[in-house]
Motif scaffolding. Structure first.
Motif, PDB file in Angstrom:
ATOM      1  N   TRP A  15     -22.180 101.585  11.167  1.00  0.00           N
ATOM      2  CA  TRP A  15     -22.715 101.665  12.528  1.00  0.00           C
ATOM      3  C   TRP A  15     -21.653 101.227  13.536  1.00  0.00           C
ATOM      4  O   TRP A  15     -21.433 101.876  14.553  1.00  0.00           O
ATOM      5  N   PHE A  16     -20.989 100.104  13.222  1.00  0.00           N
ATOM      6  CA  PHE A  16     -20.008  99.543  14.143  1.00  0.00           C
ATOM      7  C   PHE A  16     -18.783 100.438  14.295  1.00  0.00           C
ATOM      8  O   PHE A  16     -18.281 100.648  15.391  1.00  0.00           O
ATOM      9  N   TYR A  17     -18.277 100.968  13.162  1.00  0.00           N
ATOM     10  CA  TYR A  17     -17.027 101.730  13.205  1.00  0.00           C
ATOM     11  C   TYR A  17     -17.206 103.228  13.424  1.00  0.00           C
ATOM     12  O   TYR A  17     -16.315 103.876  13.960  1.00  0.00           O
TER      13      TYR A  17
ATOM     14  N   LEU B  55     -27.185  96.693   3.609  1.00  0.00           N
ATOM     15  CA  LEU B  55     -27.251  96.318   5.025  1.00  0.00           C
ATOM     16  C   LEU B  55     -25.866  96.082   5.601  1.00  0.00           C
ATOM     17  O   LEU B  55     -25.574  96.511   6.723  1.00  0.00           O
ATOM     18  N   VAL B  56     -25.007  95.416   4.852  1.00  0.00           N
ATOM     19  CA  VAL B  56     -23.639  95.172   5.321  1.00  0.00           C
ATOM     20  C   VAL B  56     -22.888  96.494   5.486  1.00  0.00           C
ATOM     21  O   VAL B  56     -22.220  96.719   6.507  1.00  0.00           O
ATOM     22  N   VAL B  57     -23.002  97.380   4.496  1.00  0.00           N
ATOM     23  CA  VAL B  57     -22.335  98.681   4.589  1.00  0.00           C
ATOM     24  C   VAL B  57     -22.865  99.461   5.786  1.00  0.00           C
ATOM     25  O   VAL B  57     -22.093 100.061   6.543  1.00  0.00           O
TER      26      VAL B  57
ATOM     27  N   ILE C 124     -25.380 107.239  13.918  1.00  0.00           N
ATOM     28  CA  ILE C 124     -25.762 108.212  12.888  1.00  0.00           C
ATOM     29  C   ILE C 124     -25.215 107.787  11.529  1.00  0.00           C
ATOM     30  O   ILE C 124     -25.915 107.834  10.516  1.00  0.00           O
ATOM     31  N   ALA C 125     -23.965 107.359  11.494  1.00  0.00           N
ATOM     32  CA  ALA C 125     -23.375 106.893  10.233  1.00  0.00           C
ATOM     33  C   ALA C 125     -24.098 105.647   9.734  1.00  0.00           C
ATOM     34  O   ALA C 125     -24.308 105.487   8.524  1.00  0.00           O
TER      35      ALA C 125
END
Length: 134
Positions: free
Chosen positions: A35-37, A28-30, A41-42
């Motif tokens: 998602w943020f950076y 979840l953290v990854v 899609i990533a």
């Protein structure tokens, strides 16, 4: 006489269940970092990659801890082998389904999520309480 002694401990109380919780947290953290950076899609690609490692690992834990006790030693060993074989097949099938069924997808993010979950599995001796330390 049946020498198999079913384990009566609920699945969520097994010592190895802690590994699944840590895998889920790390994935979840990854996924959130991706998602943020790198975008939506990533993010979902990383999450799906992590799930490809977590789901088969849950199956393996279920099979490996199905029986317990000295009288069940042969059953435990055969369940470990069957669980590992099932885990490998399930991982391959899930990867194929992901590549065929999900569009758009970022391959790097998929592998980042998958490798993060596998790395947590590799740290099992540090996570599972009471793991033999020599």
């Amino acid at each position: 006489m049946n020498a198999r002694m079913p384990n009566r401990v609920p699945f969520h109380r097994l010592p190895a269940f802690a590994v699944l919780r840590w895998q889920a947290l790390v994935v979840l953290v990854v996924a959130l970092i991706l998602w943020f950076y790198q975008g939506r899609i990533a993010g979902y690609s990383g999450l799906l990659g992590g799930l490809i490692a977590i789901v088969p690992n849950a199956y393996f834990i279920y099979r490996a801890f199905r029986y317990s006790g000295a009288r069940s030693a042969r059953a435990v060993v055969s369940e470990i082998f069957a669980g590992e074989a099932g885990k490998l097949v399930m991982t391959a099938v899930l990867f194929v389904l992901l590549w065929v069924g999900v569009r758009p997808l970022e391959a790097g993010a998929v592998f980042a999520g998958f490798l993060a979950a596998v790395a947590v599995s590799a740290c099992t001796p540090l996570i599972v309480k009471g793991f033999p330390k020599h």
